[in-house]
Every structure is written in C-alpha cells, then in structure tokens.
Design a protein around this motif. Structure first.
Motif, short mmCIF file in Angstrom:
data_model
loop_
_atom_site.label_atom_id
_atom_site.label_comp_id
_atom_site.label_asym_id
_atom_site.label_seq_id
_atom_site.Cartn_x
_atom_site.Cartn_y
_atom_site.Cartn_z
N GLN A 1 -5.56 -1.19 -4.57
CA GLN A 1 -5.26 -0.67 -3.24
C GLN A 1 -6.47 -0.02 -2.59
O GLN A 1 -6.53 0.06 -1.36
N VAL B 1 -7.02 -0.97 1.27
CA VAL B 1 -6.93 0.03 2.34
C VAL B 1 -8.18 -0.03 3.22
O VAL B 1 -8.09 0.00 4.45
N ILE C 1 0.84 -1.20 0.00
CA ILE C 1 0.00 0.00 0.00
C ILE C 1 0.88 1.24 0.00
O ILE C 1 1.74 1.41 0.86
#
Length: 124
Positions: free
Chosen positions: A95, A99, A70
């Motif tokens: 991502q 996240v 990330i």
C-alpha cells in the motif's frame, strides 16, 4: 499682525503640501509591496493559497477513498503549492507505493513525498 498671520498661513500650507506629497509615497510603496506579494505567489493571496492547498488535500483523500484496497485510516496528507506529503502507517507494504501512485495521479499534484511506514503489530 498681518505679517504674522500671513507667515502662519504660509507655514500651514507648506506643512499640508509636505504631508500630501508624503501620502502617495507611503500608499504607493504599500500597494507595490502588496502587488509584488500577489505576483510572487502566482496571483494568489495567502488565504487563496490556503484554500487551494485544502482543496488539493481533499482531492487526494477522495482519490484514496475510491481505492478499496487502501486502508487510509492512519494516513495524513498535507499539501502546499501542489507539493503533497503523505504521513502515517499502512498495514500492508504494497500500500505504501499504491498510495503514492494514487496521489501522483490527482490533478494539481506536482510532487509527492511519501513518508508512510509499515504498521507494526501490537507488542513488537
């Protein structure tokens, strides 16, 4: 003259008694409203709530830092009462969901609002 001094003394006592009886009413209502505010916020003061929000935000950042895949350089996180909002951009579309999943796994997070977008290359 003695009658006048007696009236003044009686008037002074009456005013003092009235002001003393008014004092607990104001203090009691202020204490009750402060107690209601503390109990409404789950037993936490405003300062305590801000500290808890800040600590939760740091926990989410720390959790994201553990995931090397990330790129969190353009991500901002806000927390309020367990609700986390994630803003910013990421270079890879995968991502965005990663996240959010990492944030949901942090202890104390009750909900996640993901406002991440895909970072556009320069010139587009």
């Amino acid at each position: 003259m003695k009658t006048m001094n007696g009236l003044k003394a009686a008037l002074g006592v009456a005013i003092a008694a009235a002001s003393l009886s008014a004092w607990p009413q104001d203090g009691a209502s202020a204490g009750a409203s402060a107690g209601a505010a503390v109990s409404a916020s789950g037993g936490m003061t405003a300062k305590g709530a801000r500290q808890a929000d800040r600590a939760l935000r740091h926990k989410v950042y720390a959790s994201l830092a553990k995931h090397k895949e990330i790129d969190a350089g353009n991500i901002s996180i806000t927390a309020k009462g367990g609700a986390v909002t994630i803003n910013g951009t990421v270079p890879d579309a995968s991502q965005i969901d990663t996240v959010a999943e990492v944030a949901k796994g942090v202890v104390g997070v009750t909900s996640v609002t993901n406002k991440l977008t895909l970072q556009r290359p320069l010139g587009q």
